[in-house]
Structure formats: structure tokens, C-alpha cells
Design a protein around this motif. Structure first.
Motif, PDB file in Angstrom:
ATOM      1  N   LYS A 273       0.834  -1.211   0.000  1.00  0.00           N
ATOM      2  CA  LYS A 273       0.000   0.000   0.000  1.00  0.00           C
ATOM      3  C   LYS A 273       0.864   1.256   0.000  1.00  0.00           C
ATOM      4  O   LYS A 273       0.528   2.252  -0.650  1.00  0.00           O
ATOM      5  N   VAL A 274       1.984   1.216   0.723  1.00  0.00           N
ATOM      6  CA  VAL A 274       2.888   2.367   0.725  1.00  0.00           C
ATOM      7  C   VAL A 274       3.451   2.606  -0.668  1.00  0.00           C
ATOM      8  O   VAL A 274       3.447   3.732  -1.187  1.00  0.00           O
ATOM      9  N   LEU A 275       3.945   1.542  -1.300  1.00  0.00           N
ATOM     10  CA  LEU A 275       4.535   1.679  -2.637  1.00  0.00           C
ATOM     11  C   LEU A 275       3.518   2.199  -3.638  1.00  0.00           C
ATOM     12  O   LEU A 275       3.844   3.023  -4.502  1.00  0.00           O
ATOM     13  N   LYS A 276       2.283   1.740  -3.522  1.00  0.00           N
ATOM     14  CA  LYS A 276       1.246   2.195  -4.450  1.00  0.00           C
ATOM     15  C   LYS A 276       0.776   3.610  -4.133  1.00  0.00           C
ATOM     16  O   LYS A 276       0.157   4.263  -4.984  1.00  0.00           O
ATOM     17  N   SER A 277       1.066   4.083  -2.909  1.00  0.00           N
ATOM     18  CA  SER A 277       0.679   5.440  -2.531  1.00  0.00           C
ATOM     19  C   SER A 277       1.747   6.474  -2.842  1.00  0.00           C
ATOM     20  O   SER A 277       1.504   7.677  -2.681  1.00  0.00           O
ATOM     21  N   LEU A 278       2.926   6.034  -3.245  1.00  0.00           N
ATOM     22  CA  LEU A 278       3.968   6.987  -3.619  1.00  0.00           C
ATOM     23  C   LEU A 278       3.503   7.806  -4.820  1.00  0.00           C
ATOM     24  O   LEU A 278       3.104   7.244  -5.848  1.00  0.00           O
ATOM     25  N   ARG A 279       3.560   9.105  -4.687  1.00  0.00           N
ATOM     26  CA  ARG A 279       3.115   9.974  -5.785  1.00  0.00           C
ATOM     27  C   ARG A 279       4.103   9.855  -6.948  1.00  0.00           C
ATOM     28  O   ARG A 279       5.318  10.095  -6.772  1.00  0.00           O
ATOM     29  N   PRO A 280       3.642   9.507  -8.147  1.00  0.00           N
ATOM     30  CA  PRO A 280       4.564   9.393  -9.289  1.00  0.00           C
ATOM     31  C   PRO A 280       5.228  10.738  -9.582  1.00  0.00           C
ATOM     32  O   PRO A 280       4.607  11.798  -9.449  1.00  0.00           O
ATOM     33  N   LEU A 281       6.482  10.687  -9.984  1.00  0.00           N
ATOM     34  CA  LEU A 281       7.209  11.903 -10.338  1.00  0.00           C
ATOM     35  C   LEU A 281       7.087  12.166 -11.833  1.00  0.00           C
ATOM     36  O   LEU A 281       7.420  11.303 -12.656  1.00  0.00           O
ATOM     37  N   THR A 282       6.595  13.347 -12.175  1.00  0.00           N
ATOM     38  CA  THR A 282       6.529  13.780 -13.559  1.00  0.00           C
ATOM     39  C   THR A 282       7.918  14.243 -14.004  1.00  0.00           C
ATOM     40  O   THR A 282       8.821  14.416 -13.167  1.00  0.00           O
ATOM     41  N   PRO A 283       8.143  14.481 -15.317  1.00  0.00           N
ATOM     42  CA  PRO A 283       9.440  15.007 -15.736  1.00  0.00           C
ATOM     43  C   PRO A 283       9.819  16.303 -15.014  1.00  0.00           C
ATOM     44  O   PRO A 283      10.991  16.505 -14.666  1.00  0.00           O
ATOM     45  N   ALA A 284       8.824  17.174 -14.762  1.00  0.00           N
ATOM     46  CA  ALA A 284       9.117  18.410 -14.024  1.00  0.00           C
ATOM     47  C   ALA A 284       9.520  18.105 -12.587  1.00  0.00           C
ATOM     48  O   ALA A 284      10.425  18.738 -12.024  1.00  0.00           O
ATOM     49  N   GLU A 446       7.410  -5.281  -8.170  1.00  0.00           N
ATOM     50  CA  GLU A 446       6.962  -4.637  -9.399  1.00  0.00           C
ATOM     51  C   GLU A 446       6.406  -3.245  -9.125  1.00  0.00           C
ATOM     52  O   GLU A 446       6.553  -2.338  -9.959  1.00  0.00           O
ATOM     53  N   ALA A 447       5.797  -3.031  -7.953  1.00  0.00           N
ATOM     54  CA  ALA A 447       5.329  -1.687  -7.591  1.00  0.00           C
ATOM     55  C   ALA A 447       6.511  -0.735  -7.402  1.00  0.00           C
ATOM     56  O   ALA A 447       6.439   0.451  -7.766  1.00  0.00           O
ATOM     57  N   ALA A 448       7.614  -1.253  -6.826  1.00  0.00           N
ATOM     58  CA  ALA A 448       8.811  -0.420  -6.661  1.00  0.00           C
ATOM     59  C   ALA A 448       9.371  -0.015  -8.018  1.00  0.00           C
ATOM     60  O   ALA A 448       9.726   1.161  -8.234  1.00  0.00           O
ATOM     61  N   TRP A 449       9.453  -0.956  -8.943  1.00  0.00           N
ATOM     62  CA  TRP A 449       9.936  -0.621 -10.286  1.00  0.00           C
ATOM     63  C   TRP A 449       8.994   0.375 -10.974  1.00  0.00           C
ATOM     64  O   TRP A 449       9.451   1.269 -11.706  1.00  0.00           O
ATOM     65  N   THR A 450       7.703   0.241 -10.762  1.00  0.00           N
ATOM     66  CA  THR A 450       6.731   1.140 -11.389  1.00  0.00           C
ATOM     67  C   THR A 450       6.979   2.580 -10.966  1.00  0.00           C
ATOM     68  O   THR A 450       6.822   3.519 -11.762  1.00  0.00           O
ATOM     69  N   TRP A 451       7.390   2.795  -9.702  1.00  0.00           N
ATOM     70  CA  TRP A 451       7.657   4.157  -9.229  1.00  0.00           C
ATOM     71  C   TRP A 451       9.037   4.645  -9.676  1.00  0.00           C
ATOM     72  O   TRP A 451       9.210   5.816 -10.031  1.00  0.00           O
ATOM     73  N   VAL A 452      10.016   3.758  -9.689  1.00  0.00           N
ATOM     74  CA  VAL A 452      11.390   4.159 -10.000  1.00  0.00           C
ATOM     75  C   VAL A 452      11.605   4.412 -11.486  1.00  0.00           C
ATOM     76  O   VAL A 452      12.335   5.342 -11.873  1.00  0.00           O
ATOM     77  N   GLU A 453      10.975   3.625 -12.327  1.00  0.00           N
ATOM     78  CA  GLU A 453      11.274   3.678 -13.760  1.00  0.00           C
ATOM     79  C   GLU A 453      11.043   5.066 -14.378  1.00  0.00           C
ATOM     80  O   GLU A 453      11.880   5.539 -15.158  1.00  0.00           O
ATOM     81  N   PRO A 454       9.948   5.768 -14.066  1.00  0.00           N
ATOM     82  CA  PRO A 454       9.783   7.109 -14.649  1.00  0.00           C
ATOM     83  C   PRO A 454      10.879   8.097 -14.233  1.00  0.00           C
ATOM     84  O   PRO A 454      11.162   9.047 -14.969  1.00  0.00           O
ATOM     85  N   ILE A 455      11.489   7.889 -13.066  1.00  0.00           N
ATOM     86  CA  ILE A 455      12.584   8.767 -12.654  1.00  0.00           C
ATOM     87  C   ILE A 455      13.791   8.536 -13.554  1.00  0.00           C
ATOM     88  O   ILE A 455      14.418   9.484 -14.043  1.00  0.00           O
ATOM     89  N   ILE A 456      14.107   7.262 -13.806  1.00  0.00           N
ATOM     90  CA  ILE A 456      15.233   6.946 -14.688  1.00  0.00           C
ATOM     91  C   ILE A 456      14.968   7.472 -16.099  1.00  0.00           C
ATOM     92  O   ILE A 456      15.853   8.049 -16.754  1.00  0.00           O
ATOM     93  N   GLU A 457      13.735   7.319 -16.572  1.00  0.00           N
ATOM     94  CA  GLU A 457      13.376   7.830 -17.898  1.00  0.00           C
ATOM     95  C   GLU A 457      13.449   9.357 -17.931  1.00  0.00           C
ATOM     96  O   GLU A 457      13.868   9.950 -18.935  1.00  0.00           O
ATOM     97  N   GLY A 458      13.042   9.987 -16.823  1.00  0.00           N
ATOM     98  CA  GLY A 458      13.114  11.449 -16.757  1.00  0.00           C
ATOM     99  C   GLY A 458      14.540  11.943 -16.854  1.00  0.00           C
ATOM    100  O   GLY A 458      14.818  12.949 -17.528  1.00  0.00           O
TER     101      GLY A 458
END
Length: 494
Positions: A273-284, A446-458
């Protein structure tokens, strides 16, 4: 309605056990696994009929293998724990099998070495790229039974897609309750004590939330460089190597809601639940709330050290980060508006892993004679020593009402006289006994990767090179600015 798969029967403590280590002569096995198993042997935590099989591609007989161990392993056990008689008893449990994990025919040789009625633990201390092949070959050789367990080392995949592919492939041969995704930080005594601190004491729970907590900072700092791991590390970087697993797991334990029980799935449900509650980071957000760094030449512990780009096997001009600091936010009622800062790096000022919970400022101060703001902190140190410290304010001796911070300390080493097992020993015993609480479930990973991956892409989209920082410091100055925007500071800067 789809029927759920039956749970795998629990391990039988006295059943014969075969513990098979793929990569059995590798660095992890020599430095961590075999010393941990030796300690478990010394303290009677291995089933009586335990056989440990180290697998490797070297064309050795058992005597050559034991000679190799004699030269390497005792140094990592330490003089206090090493006893010649106990070591010999441990060696009696060990065997060696020459197995190339990519060759299916070699697995017949492994099968011949195993006890027919034994529980089996397969520890995959290899590159993740071999996990699928190993499991396929174990299955094809008929070496997996309902009592078998498999231990998967990090990093589990390079991104979300590769992690999902590995999980799917392993799941073709093992039930989820047979899969132990290991993160050695979850075996540390102080990390497990954090659960007790939070859920076994009434004084913290009313304050463990917004607005009573001002911020949380989690630091895993290393004084060493990449060393012999440069070939692996350059394709991985600090985000994949540390944030995606170690630091997010620590964050989960700090931020999770009380589970209904200590049942493995109850605990892991709350972490998810914590991992799914992490607010996704946009490119900004990535541009504003993350800092990448790479160490340059400097001095650590009074000795000059080279920069990352001068390390052996690091490509010229590499832009791999050796440092990450970022601000995370959890989108739920408990943690609304509480910034959570994560930081990790190599070649930093000192080796230190800690969690710092900074409580909110007082709404009004009566003590104008005091030259500094009243700060209350709970500091949980994981390494190099393990202790818990509550920082409070007290009056300085003398006239006037000047305040000074003082600490209530719980030094776990002096508070308890019992021997405290190291993380790998504790987790290996959990695997042997079939206890999953301190291991990651597939959906967590997989939830951890879901949050981390957009940061690496950013970072890739921004195209910025990591900011340089001198070895022996606390990272780029931008990481301090990241904290300052929230009127906070890293502990060593206060």
C-alpha cells in the motif's frame, strides 16, 4: 471464479536439507553466505542432516574446493567466531559440484549429489540474467518438489519489464510461497526492531503522522567506491542498485499502517500500500526533486582515492550516477504534506545507514534565550553500529533558560547480552524455516519498479550529466538545496 493455488507446506525443522548455492565460489558466497551458514551451524540453527552444495564452473574436486574455502572464508568469519573444531564440522557438511548453469546436462550431475527425501533450498547467487535459465533447467531435471524453495538475489531485473519477465519465468516452476526475494537490509536487527518500536509501544503511534512529523530522511551512505564491481555497476547505477530495493523497503517499514498480524502476507500487504501510494514523479518533478551525482577524486579516511571515471572497467565519459538524493511524497492521510528524503551514494564522508524522523516545530517558543530552534528527532542507526536515539531539548546548567539538545540512547549491543546474528544469517535461517515475512513479494517488487522507472526515464529525457562531488564529502551541494526548500537539512549539516 479462479481458485487460488494451495499454499506450500511449511518447512519441517528436522527434515534433511540440501542447500544448493549457484555461484558457490563467487564473491557473495565467500564473503557473506558461507560465513553466515558457518555461524548458523555453530549455533545449532541448521537441521541435523543439512548438506551444503556449492556449484561452480571450476573443474574441481571436493578437496580443491575445501582448500579454496580454507584460504578465503575464515577471514570473513573473524577471529572471535572462528574455531577450528567448529570449522571442521562445518566443512563436513559441504560439497562441490561442477555445474555450468547454462548447460542442462550438468543438472543431472547435481541431482546425483542431492539427498532423495530432503527439503531443498536453491540460492541463486548469480547474475539475474541466469535466473530463468537455472529455474528452467532445475524443472527439466525434475529437481523441484513441493518443499523446494528458491532465493533470488538483487537486483531482480534492470527495469519493470525485465523484472516481470523474471518473475513470470520463475513462477512457472515455483509457487509464490516458495520464492524468497532477498534484501539483506530487511535482516538487520535494527530494521526489524523498527517494527517493534512502532507497533509495540504506545507513545509513538499518536505522533507517527502528519502534522506531527515534519520530515523523514533515509540515508544509506558508503565510503567505498565501486571497486571490482565497476563492470556491473556502470550498467546499473545507484538508483537501481540501492533506491529501488534497500531504501524503498526501509521507507515501507517507516510509513506502513499497522498490519492485522505478523503473517507474511499481512505485513507485505501494508508495504505494498505504501509503494502504491507513492506519488509518481513527472518530468518536471524529476528535474526539481531529484539529484544525481558522480564522485570525483578526493580523500576518504585520510587517504587519496580516484574518481569514478578513473576506476578500472568504467567506460570513458560514463554518466552513471553513484549518488542519488530525492524527495518523495506519499499520497495518503497519514503522510499528507510530509516530505520524505532518500539519499544514497558511494565514496561519501563515512559509512552510515540511518533513518531520521524529524518531528514538527513547536507552534510557539517560550525560550527566546535559546540560540537555536527546538528540534526533536528519532534517529535509527542501522550501520556501522546499531542504535536508536531520541533527541530532545533540555535546559543548560546555570541561570537563564538556554536549551541544548540531549539524547536518550538505546544501544542495542549493550542493552542485550545475547549474540546478535548478522543479516544474512538471520535471513538464511528464515529461508530454511520457510518464513517469508522479511522477503519481498512479487507485487511489491513490481510496484517499486513502477515508481522508479519514470525517474530513470526522466533523467534520460533531461540529458543532464550527474553532478560531480568530491570523494569524502556528503554529495553534491544540490542535495542540500533539495532539503533547504522544505526548511530541512541533512542531519550532518545541522
Amino acid at each position: 471464479m479462479t481458485q487460488s493455488k494451495p499454499r506450500v507446506p511449511p518447512a519441517t525443522p528436522e527434515a534433511p536439507l540440501d542447500l544448493i548455492i549457484f555461484g558457490g565460489v563467487g564473491d557473495l558466497s565467500v564473503r557473506k553466505l558461507l560465513p553466515a551458514l558457518y555461524m548458523a551451524h555453530v549455533h545449532g540453527n541448521l537441521p541435523p542432516q543439512t548438506r551444503i552444495h556449492a556449484l561452480g564452473r571450476q573443474d574441481w574436486g571436493r578437496e580443491a574446493f575445501l582448500s579454496f574455502l580454507q584460504d578465503k572464508v575464515p577471514d570473513f568469519i573473524g577471529a572471535k567466531a572462528y574455531r577450528a573444531d567448529a570449522w571442521q564440522g562445518f566443512l563436513d557438511r559441504l560439497g562441490y559440484v561442477c555445474v555450468d548453469a547454462t548447460q542442462a546436462d550438468d543438472f543431472r550431475r547435481l541431482g546425483e549429489a542431492l539427498q532423495s527425501e530432503a527439503d531443498r533450498v536453491y540460492y541463486l547467487a548469480t547474475a539475474p540474467s541466469l535466473f530463468t535459465t537455472i529455474c528452467d533447467n532445475l524443472g527439466a531435471a525434475g529437481l523441484i518438489n513441493p518443499q523446494s524453495r528458491v532465493v533470488l538475489e538483487k537486483p531482480l531485473g534492470h527495469d519493470l519489464a525485465s523484472a516481470e519477465a523474471i518473475n513470470t519465468a520463475v513462477a512457472q516452476h515455483f509457487e509464490e510461497s516458495q520464492i524468497f526475494r532477498i534484501d539483506h537490509y530487511l535482516g538487520k536487527e535494527t530494521v526489524q526492531n523498527l517494527m517493534v518500536l512502532r507497533f509495540g509501544n504506545s507513545i509513538f503511534e499518536p505522533l507517527w503522522r502528519s502534522p506531527h512529523i515534519k520530515s523523514v530522511q533515509i540515508t544509506v551512505a558508503e565510503s567505498v567506491g565501486v571497486g571490482s564491481r565497476a563492470g556491473f555497476y556502470d550498467g546499473t547505477g545507484a538508483m537501481r542498485d540501492m533506491i529501488q530495493n534497500h531504501l524503498l523497503q526501509l521507507l515501507c517499514i517507516v510509513a506502513m499502517e499497522p498490519p492485522v498480524s505478523l503473517d507474511p502476507d499481512a505485513v507485505r500487504d501494508e508495504k505494498l500500500k505504501v509503494l502504491k501510494s507513492l506519488r509518481p514523479l513527472t518530468p518536471a518533478d524529476v528535474a526539481r526533486d531529484t539529484v544525481r551525482g558522480q564522485y570525483t577524486a578526493g580523500a576518504v579516511g585520510g587517504e587519496k582515492v580516484s574518481g569514478y571515471l578513473q576506476e578500472e572497467n568504467v567506460p570513458v565519459g560514463s554518466t552513471t550516477e553513484t549518488f542519488v538524493a530525492l524527495r518523495a511524497r506519499i499520497a495518503n492521510w497519514r503522510w499528507a504534506n510530509v516530505p520524505i528524503f532518500l539519499r544514497t551514494g558511494k565514496r561519501m564522508a563515512e559509512r552510515r545507514s540511518e533513518i531520521v524522523v524529524e518531528f514538527a516545530d513547536l507552534p510557539f517558543s517560550l525560550f527566546n534565550d535559546s540560540p537555536r530552534q527546538v528540534v526533536n528527532r528519532l534517529m535509527i542507526r542501522l550501520q556501522p553500529d546499531e542504535h536508536i536515539q531520541l533527541q530532545m531539548m533540555a535546559k543548560e546548567p546555570g541561570s537563564g533558560m538556554r536549551l541544548r539538545p540531549v539524547s536518550l540512547n538505546l544501544d542495542l549491543e549493550s542493552a542485550f547480552t545475547e549474540r546478535r546474528a548478522e543479516a544474512y544469517e538471520r535471513l538464511l535461517i528464515d529461508v530454511i524455516r520457510g518464513r517469508l515475512t522479511h522477503f519481498m513479494r512479487r507485487d511489491e517488487l513490481e510496484a517499486a519498479w513502477t515508481w522508479v522507472e519514470p525517474i530513470i526515464e526522466g533523467w534520460s529525457q533531461l540529458g543532464d550529466a550527474p553532478k560531480p562531488y568530491a570523494a569524502g564529502t556528503w554529495g553534491p551541494a544540490a542535495s542540500s538545496a533539495l532539503m533547504a526548500r522544505e526548511s530541512s537539512a541533512w542531519v550532518e549539516e545541522t
